[in-house]
Design a protein around this motif. Structure first.
Motif, PDB file in Angstrom:
ATOM      1  N   UNK A  43      -0.088  10.447   0.120  1.00 18.53           N
ATOM      2  CA  UNK A  43       1.137  10.438  -0.695  1.00 18.53           C
ATOM      3  C   UNK A  43       0.876   9.985  -2.125  1.00 18.53           C
ATOM      4  N   UNK A  44       0.188   8.842  -2.264  1.00 17.80           N
ATOM      5  CA  UNK A  44      -0.013   8.236  -3.588  1.00 17.80           C
ATOM      6  C   UNK A  44      -1.440   7.700  -3.723  1.00 17.80           C
ATOM      7  N   UNK A  45      -1.864   7.489  -4.957  1.00 19.66           N
ATOM      8  CA  UNK A  45      -3.197   6.938  -5.211  1.00 19.66           C
ATOM      9  C   UNK A  45      -3.272   5.444  -4.909  1.00 19.66           C
ATOM     10  N   UNK A  46      -2.150   4.776  -5.037  1.00 25.06           N
ATOM     11  CA  UNK A  46      -2.129   3.333  -4.829  1.00 25.06           C
ATOM     12  C   UNK A  46      -1.062   2.983  -3.791  1.00 25.06           C
ATOM     13  N   UNK A  47      -1.296   1.919  -3.007  1.00 18.62           N
ATOM     14  CA  UNK A  47      -0.257   1.460  -2.081  1.00 18.62           C
ATOM     15  C   UNK A  47       1.022   1.099  -2.842  1.00 18.62           C
ATOM     16  N   UNK A  48       2.096   1.818  -2.550  1.00 18.39           N
ATOM     17  CA  UNK A  48       3.340   1.635  -3.296  1.00 18.39           C
ATOM     18  C   UNK A  48       3.961   0.268  -3.070  1.00 18.39           C
ATOM     19  N   UNK A  49       3.838  -0.255  -1.866  1.00 20.28           N
ATOM     20  CA  UNK A  49       4.442  -1.565  -1.584  1.00 20.28           C
ATOM     21  C   UNK A  49       3.792  -2.654  -2.433  1.00 20.28           C
ATOM     22  N   UNK A  50       2.459  -2.578  -2.558  1.00 24.25           N
ATOM     23  CA  UNK A  50       1.743  -3.564  -3.388  1.00 24.25           C
ATOM     24  C   UNK A  50       2.213  -3.488  -4.834  1.00 24.25           C
ATOM     25  N   UNK A 109      10.240   1.983  -0.630  1.00 22.10           N
ATOM     26  CA  UNK A 109       9.135   2.627  -1.352  1.00 22.10           C
ATOM     27  C   UNK A 109       8.094   3.233  -0.421  1.00 22.10           C
ATOM     28  N   UNK A 110       8.098   2.840   0.851  1.00 20.70           N
ATOM     29  CA  UNK A 110       7.047   3.296   1.771  1.00 20.70           C
ATOM     30  C   UNK A 110       7.288   4.738   2.215  1.00 20.70           C
ATOM     31  N   UNK A 111       6.353   5.636   1.932  1.00 20.99           N
ATOM     32  CA  UNK A 111       6.542   7.043   2.289  1.00 20.99           C
ATOM     33  C   UNK A 111       6.429   7.301   3.790  1.00 20.99           C
TER      34      UNK A 111
END
Ligand code: SF4
Ligand code: SF4
Length: 83
Positions: free
Chosen positions: A44-51, A18-20
């Motif tokens: 990349x994203x508004x929220x940390x994808x890993x979390x 999931x990490x860009x």
């Protein structure tokens, strides 16, 4: 501020893809985040994808790597070759 993975990690491998920024990898015992590559997903994203995907909520912010939003964005530009 990068994120860090605590020893509660169960090595489920869900976060890595999931990490860009390809900042997550399998360490010696648990998964680890490279603070030089983690931008909190800024750029990349508004929220940390890993979390978002971690089933045991073991990815907090790492207080030993303080960074402003602007610094995170500059890091994103360098990592992605846009600087
Ligand atoms: S916050 Fe984003 S950039 Fe940082 S490790 Fe998690 S998915 Fe990767
Ligand atoms: S999603 Fe959470 S438990 Fe799974 S490997 Fe990543 S940090 Fe570990």
């Amino acid at each position: 501020m990068s994120l860090m993975i605590t020893d509660e990690c169960i090595n489920c491998d869900v976060c890595e893809p999931e990490c860009p920024n390809n900042a997550i990898s399998q360490g010696e015992e648990i998964y680890v985040i490279d603070p030089n590559l983690c931008t909190q997903c800024v750029g990349h994203y508004d929220e940390p994808q890993c979390q978002q995907v971690c089933p045991v909520d073991c990815i907090p912010l790492d207080p030993s790597h303080p960074e402003t939003q602007e610094e995170l964005y500059q890091k994103y530009l360098v990592i992605s070759g846009k600087a």
